[in-house]
Design an enzyme around this catalytic site. Sequence first.
Site, short mmCIF file in Angstrom:
data_model
loop_
_atom_site.label_atom_id
_atom_site.label_comp_id
_atom_site.label_asym_id
_atom_site.label_seq_id
_atom_site.Cartn_x
_atom_site.Cartn_y
_atom_site.Cartn_z
N CYS A 11 4.38 11.88 -4.99
CA CYS A 11 3.87 10.81 -5.71
C CYS A 11 3.72 10.32 -6.96
O CYS A 11 5.49 11.76 -7.66
CB CYS A 11 2.01 10.26 -5.51
SG CYS A 11 1.01 11.89 -5.65
N ARG A 17 -2.07 11.08 -4.76
CA ARG A 17 -2.16 10.46 -3.45
C ARG A 17 -1.29 11.77 -2.25
O ARG A 17 -1.58 11.96 -1.16
CB ARG A 17 -1.28 9.21 -2.92
CG ARG A 17 -1.65 7.56 -3.79
CD ARG A 17 -0.96 7.25 -4.19
NE ARG A 17 -0.19 7.57 -5.60
CZ ARG A 17 1.01 6.43 -5.63
NH1 ARG A 17 1.14 5.44 -5.65
NH2 ARG A 17 1.43 7.08 -7.04
N ASP A 125 -1.92 3.35 -5.82
CA ASP A 125 -2.53 3.93 -7.15
C ASP A 125 -3.22 3.78 -7.17
O ASP A 125 -4.09 2.67 -7.91
CB ASP A 125 -1.55 4.19 -8.26
CG ASP A 125 -1.76 5.75 -9.58
OD1 ASP A 125 -2.38 6.06 -8.91
OD2 ASP A 125 -0.88 5.93 -10.23
P1 4NP Z 1 -1.00 10.00 -8.52
O1 4NP Z 1 -2.10 9.00 -9.03
O2 4NP Z 1 0.51 9.50 -8.82
O3 4NP Z 1 -1.22 9.84 -6.86
O4 4NP Z 1 -1.65 11.88 -8.23
C1 4NP Z 1 -1.36 9.26 -10.35
C2 4NP Z 1 -2.20 10.05 -11.23
C3 4NP Z 1 -2.24 10.46 -12.40
C4 4NP Z 1 -1.56 9.35 -13.07
C5 4NP Z 1 -0.87 8.78 -12.62
C6 4NP Z 1 -1.44 8.50 -11.37
N1 4NP Z 1 -1.46 9.75 -14.20
O5 4NP Z 1 -1.23 8.60 -15.19
O6 4NP Z 1 -1.75 10.58 -15.43
#
Ligand code: 4NP
Length: 152
Positions: A11, A17, A125
Amino acid sequence: MSDKTKILMVCLGNICRSPLAHGILENKLDPTKYTVDSAGTAAYHIGEKPDRRSIAVARKYGLDITNQRAQKFIKQHFDTFDYIFVMDRSNYNNVLALATTAEDRQKVKMILNEVTPNLNTEVPDPYYGGDQGFENVYEMLDLACSKIADRI
Ligand code: 4NP
């Protein structure tokens, strides 16, 4: 070299995720035959544990993901892993940008295409939302991982 089949979940941050997909699929497969790991296309959270909301929803369903630590996706992962499942189109484009061969490109799949083939449906997300978003993501990923475990 191990002859296990290796699956990587990807991800953006590797804290929401893909740690769930990693924990869920690992729990459905025989660890003597399969290795599951996860990574993020961004470097923001390298070395961190999963988001507390991912830890909580996993725990609710009996999974402990607290030993996971975030890492960045790098092009060498194409050599290590047999299958690379991404959560959304942005992840797909970011991973494909590091592919160098047709074989690399063929390893990369949108994970929800395992449930609804060819639709390129995204795992949303949940980072900026509430707990319900994490519940929804868990349910989507549990279904997708059941399909993967049945087919792989
Ligand atoms: P992930 O979610 O891609 O599902 O781990 C996110 C975690 C952190 C961030 C964005 C999406 N961030 O901008 O820090």
